[in-house]
Design an enzyme around this catalytic site. Structure first.
Site, PDB file in Angstrom:
ATOM      1  CE1 TYR A 141       4.984 -13.253   0.748  1.00 24.26           C
ATOM      2  CE2 TYR A 141       6.618 -12.615  -0.848  1.00 24.26           C
ATOM      3  CZ  TYR A 141       5.415 -12.398  -0.236  1.00 24.26           C
ATOM      4  OH  TYR A 141       4.631 -11.327  -0.607  1.00 24.26           O
ATOM      5  CE  LYS A 192       0.344  -3.025  11.809  1.00 32.27           C
ATOM      6  NZ  LYS A 192      -0.292  -1.710  11.613  1.00 32.27           N
ATOM      7  CG  ASP A 224      -0.168   0.843   9.395  1.00 38.80           C
ATOM      8  OD1 ASP A 224       1.038   0.941   9.697  1.00 38.80           O
ATOM      9  OD2 ASP A 224      -1.076   0.856  10.251  1.00 38.80           O
ATOM     10  CG  ASP A 248       5.846  -9.096  -3.144  1.00 41.62           C
ATOM     11  OD1 ASP A 248       6.005  -8.518  -4.237  1.00 41.62           O
ATOM     12  OD2 ASP A 248       5.286 -10.196  -3.028  1.00 41.62           O
ATOM     13  CG  ASP A 252       4.209  -4.666  -7.163  1.00 40.99           C
ATOM     14  OD1 ASP A 252       5.421  -4.790  -7.453  1.00 40.99           O
ATOM     15  OD2 ASP A 252       3.342  -5.478  -7.553  1.00 40.99           O
TER      16      ASP A 252
END
Ligand code: NAD
Length: 359
Positions: A141, A192, A224, A248, A252
């Site tokens: 970001y 990852k 994942d 992020d 959620d």
């Protein structure tokens, strides 16, 4: 001298939910002589409309001089066509980076009264209590270079950069291990590392930092798989630490396990415990102005503010207990309503918490 709390209501439902949180905090301020004062300022789209920037200098100064920042939410369709540099969300990202709020704590707690509101089976989610520690000021970001460019063949190319320095990983790892020490002493680092070199370094540094915390059980998981495990068997987790973007998304998912995004608070902390406190949801333009938004995530953010910045655990517990009492009494905003409970408005929910506080 009074301890100043910067109150930034923002856009959409922001002003409605922040008003309820301030109502609750003001009561405790008097009741427990906390010595707080409140000062409001504009941020996000509201600030852009007034000053042409989502983070005016006076707002940033207030945030820097305050003990803590209480924020509603920013953004909305009205500002979506603006250039990225002046979009409402940019204001938030700038506060986070200007105040060095690198550690984002996002609890996902399922209140027993709301088991039915989760989309997952009760046996999978009841008793859920996870803490996601998300790195907040680095990663993709913020990484440079970024942008959209025109290639020689006339095709456009969008690009962002996922980058983490060792020191950035080290400090978020320390924050996560310390958080785990205060809970059930289990930390899962999500990366990852099988594909991204940057998270190979992440895994290596987190493992090194772990040697300072022998009482915490550290594990690693690919993102994942973590997404899948969160919906398959979420109670296996205690604390999760991960990068900005993975955090992020995963937070959620964790939010939805608890039934409503309107229930979940967050804290974003610097190295000294100064912080910005906000609900994890956005400005919900679809329901703004209707008086139906759930203010509990913001009210619970105030509890985190009291616990993490002001060191007032007793006041924090009083709020959490009052939320429980309000839910026990059946008060529900529409997002968590079910048969047999009582539908209340945003301010009705604030009043239910306030009444519970007053005993
Ligand atoms: P959102 O979180 O605002 O809304 C998603 C859904 O959840 C909507 O249906 C909304 O009505 C509902 N919802 C959210 N909060 C609720 C509450 N307190 N009570 C009841 N229902 C609630 O996400 P979105 O729709 O993707 O984004 C809307 C705007 O918010 C966008 O401009 C986005 O950029 C911005 N946003 C801001 C923040 C922030 O300020 N931290 C975070 C996420 C999104």
């Amino acid at each position: 001298m009074a301890k100043k709390i910067a109150v930034l209501a923002g856009d959409g439902i922001g002003p409605e939910i922040v008003a309820e949180a301030v109502k609750v905090l003001s009561f405790l301020n008097t009741d427990m002589a906390l010595g707080l004062s409140f000062e409001t300022a504009l941020v996000g789209g509201a600030a852009y409309d007034a000053f042409g920037t989502p983070l005016p200098q006076q707002t940033l100064n207030l945030c820097k001089n305050a003990e803590a920042v209480l924020l509603g939410a920013v953004g909305g369709p009205k500002w979506e066509a603006l250039p990225h540099a002046v979009r409402p969300e940019r204001g938030l990202l700038s506060i986070r980076s200007e105040l060095n709020l690198f550690s984002n704590l996002r609890p996902a707690i399922l209140y027993p009264q709301l088991v039915g509101a989760s989309t997952l089976k009760p046996e999978v989610v009841s008793g859920l209590d996870i803490m996601i520690v998300r790195e907040l000021t680095g990663g993709i970001y913020f990484g440079q270079p970024r942008g959209i460019r025109l290639l020689e063949n006339g095709e456009q190319q969008g690009f962002n950069t996922l980058v983490y320095n060792e020191s950035e990983i080290r400090r978020i790892a320390h924050s996560a291990f310390k958080t785990a020490q205060k809970r059930h002493k289990k930390l899962c680092s999500v990366d990852k590392a099988n594909v991204l070199e940057v998270t190979e370094l992440w895994r290596q540094v987190v493992t090194e930092v772990g040697k300072d915390y022998p009482d915490v059980q550290l594990s690693h998981m690919y993102v994942d798989n973590a997404a899948m495990q969160l919906v398959r068997a979420p109670k296996q987790f205690d604390v999760i630490v991960t990068t900005n973007m993975f955090g992020d998304i995963l937070s959620d998912i964790a939010a939805m396990l608890t039934g409503s995004i309107g229930m979940l608070p967050s804290a974003s902390l610097d190295a000294n415990g100064k912080g910005m406190y906000e609900p994890i949801h956005g400005s919900a333009p679809d329901i703004a102005g209707q008086g139906i938004a759930n203010p509990l995530a913001t009210i619970l953010s105030v509890a985190m503010l009291l616990r993490y910045t002001l060191n007032q655990p007793e006041a924090a517990e009083r709020i959490e207990q009052a939320v429980n009492t309000a839910l026990d009494a059946g008060a529900r905003t529409p997002d968590i309503y079910s048969d047999g409970t009582t539908q209340v408005s945003t301010s009705g929910m604030g009043d239910a918490v306030l009444n519970a506080l007053k005993g």
